[in-house]
Design an enzyme around this catalytic site. Structure first.
Site, PDB file in Angstrom:
ATOM      1  N   CYS A   1       0.810  -1.214   0.000  1.00 12.38           N
ATOM      2  CA  CYS A   1       0.000   0.000   0.000  1.00 12.38           C
ATOM      3  C   CYS A   1       0.842   1.263   0.000  1.00 12.38           C
ATOM      4  O   CYS A   1       0.475   2.267  -0.618  1.00 12.38           O
ATOM      5  CB  CYS A   1      -0.974   0.006   1.184  1.00 12.38           C
ATOM      6  SG  CYS A   1      -0.185  -0.058   2.812  1.00 12.38           S
TER       7      CYS A   1
ATOM      8  N   HIS B   1      -1.528   0.726   7.504  1.00 15.06           N
ATOM      9  CA  HIS B   1      -2.145   0.920   6.199  1.00 15.06           C
ATOM     10  C   HIS B   1      -1.850   2.346   5.748  1.00 15.06           C
ATOM     11  O   HIS B   1      -1.556   3.221   6.568  1.00 15.06           O
ATOM     12  CB  HIS B   1      -3.652   0.668   6.263  1.00 15.06           C
ATOM     13  CG  HIS B   1      -4.298   0.570   4.915  1.00 15.06           C
ATOM     14  ND1 HIS B   1      -3.740  -0.137   3.882  1.00 15.06           N
ATOM     15  CD2 HIS B   1      -5.464   1.119   4.415  1.00 15.06           C
ATOM     16  CE1 HIS B   1      -4.521  -0.052   2.811  1.00 15.06           C
ATOM     17  NE2 HIS B   1      -5.560   0.716   3.106  1.00 15.06           N
TER      18      HIS B   1
ATOM     19  N   ASP C   1      -8.187   4.784  -1.457  1.00 17.45           N
ATOM     20  CA  ASP C   1      -7.705   3.564  -0.813  1.00 17.45           C
ATOM     21  C   ASP C   1      -8.007   2.414  -1.765  1.00 17.45           C
ATOM     22  O   ASP C   1      -9.165   2.080  -1.998  1.00 17.45           O
ATOM     23  CB  ASP C   1      -8.407   3.366   0.534  1.00 17.45           C
ATOM     24  CG  ASP C   1      -7.967   2.099   1.256  1.00 17.45           C
ATOM     25  OD1 ASP C   1      -7.181   1.314   0.691  1.00 17.45           O
ATOM     26  OD2 ASP C   1      -8.431   1.885   2.396  1.00 17.45           O
TER      27      ASP C   1
END
Length: 253
Positions: free
Chosen positions: A16, A75, A90
């Site tokens: 991520c 994250h 996201d």
């Protein structure tokens, strides 16, 4: 395996921090002078840990392929203030890409209303609530992130199910790897650290007041918070959860 997102940027499952790096580069090329763009790290780690050994639990709802909850170690998302709205990008959420930040926060982090809607039992709700209370948000101006982030991917164990990105490692500045510094919420030299309530206030308050690089502190808040053997997280209520947990590298589609 690296694929191409609907926005035309490179995406690799379980990376991520790099996915958002690539996205921010793309969004910066299109943004207007009135826009403001940030990378946002979610983490409960408060020490400078060695790669892949940070102690952090981040409970998230509305993640693709999970029902109803996943607990990751960290994250990263992109926060974009555009045309008077705060938007979250996201790639791992089941919510729409570029949804409003208010909607994202309400559907991703535990609240009484969300717990009741999902039918969480009292024990699970209490445990997730405790973990959520320890999560902090590091909001990093886009320019700073693009100019300073580096990762040689040493925090990831080789796994055929989770192949590495098929482009070269990102290396900005002198460090080959500094992901752990961004995950460390005791270090506010590389981003603006806030709790969930403060983050929600940031994305709801209009007009947005830009967070500047000059507002960042010079380093970790204290030497004990930057110690690799002890940390504030170890002395605060942050127990090993009994709900199912995973690192990003362990979650497969």
């Amino acid at each position: 395996m690296t694929t191409t997102t609907e926005l035309g940027t490179a995406y690799t499952h379980c990376f991520c921090e790099e996915n958002i790096f690539n996205l921010i580069q793309h969004l910066q090329e299109q943004q207007q002078p009135s826009d403001h763009l940030y990378a946002v790290f979610f983490s409960s780690c408060r020490r400078q840990a060695t790669p892949g050994r940070w102690r952090s639990f981040v409970p998230l709802f509305s993640v693709k392929g999970t029902e109803p909850l996943v607990v990751w170690d960290y994250h990263v998302v992109a926060l974009h203030f555009k045309d008077g709205e705060a938007l979250i990008y996201d790639f791992d959420t089941a919510l729409s890409l570029g949804c409003t930040a208010q909607h994202y926060v309400r559907r991703t982090f535990l609240s009484t209303a969300l717990g009741e809607e999902l039918g969480l039992d009292i024990e699970t709700f209490a445990q997730v609530e405790l973990l959520t209370r320890n999560v902090e948000f590091k909001v990093i101006p886009a320019d700073f992130y693009l100019q300073n982030f580096s990762s040689d991917r040493c925090h990831m164990k080789p796994d055929p199910k989770v192949p590495f990105p098929d482009y070269p490692c990102i290396k900005k500045g002198e460090d080959a790897f500094n992901l752990n510094k961004f995950i460390n919420m005791a270090d506010s030299s590389n981003g603006h650290v806030m709790d969930l309530g403060e983050f929600f206030q940031l994305v709801t308050k209009q007009p947005h007041q830009p967070l500047s690089l000059s507002q960042l502190s010079k380093g970790p808040q204290s030497s004990t918070e930057n110690n690799t053997t002890t940390s504030n997280a170890d002395s605060t209520p942050n127990p090993q959860p009994t709900v199912q947990t995973t690192t990003e590298a362990e979650l497969t589609n």
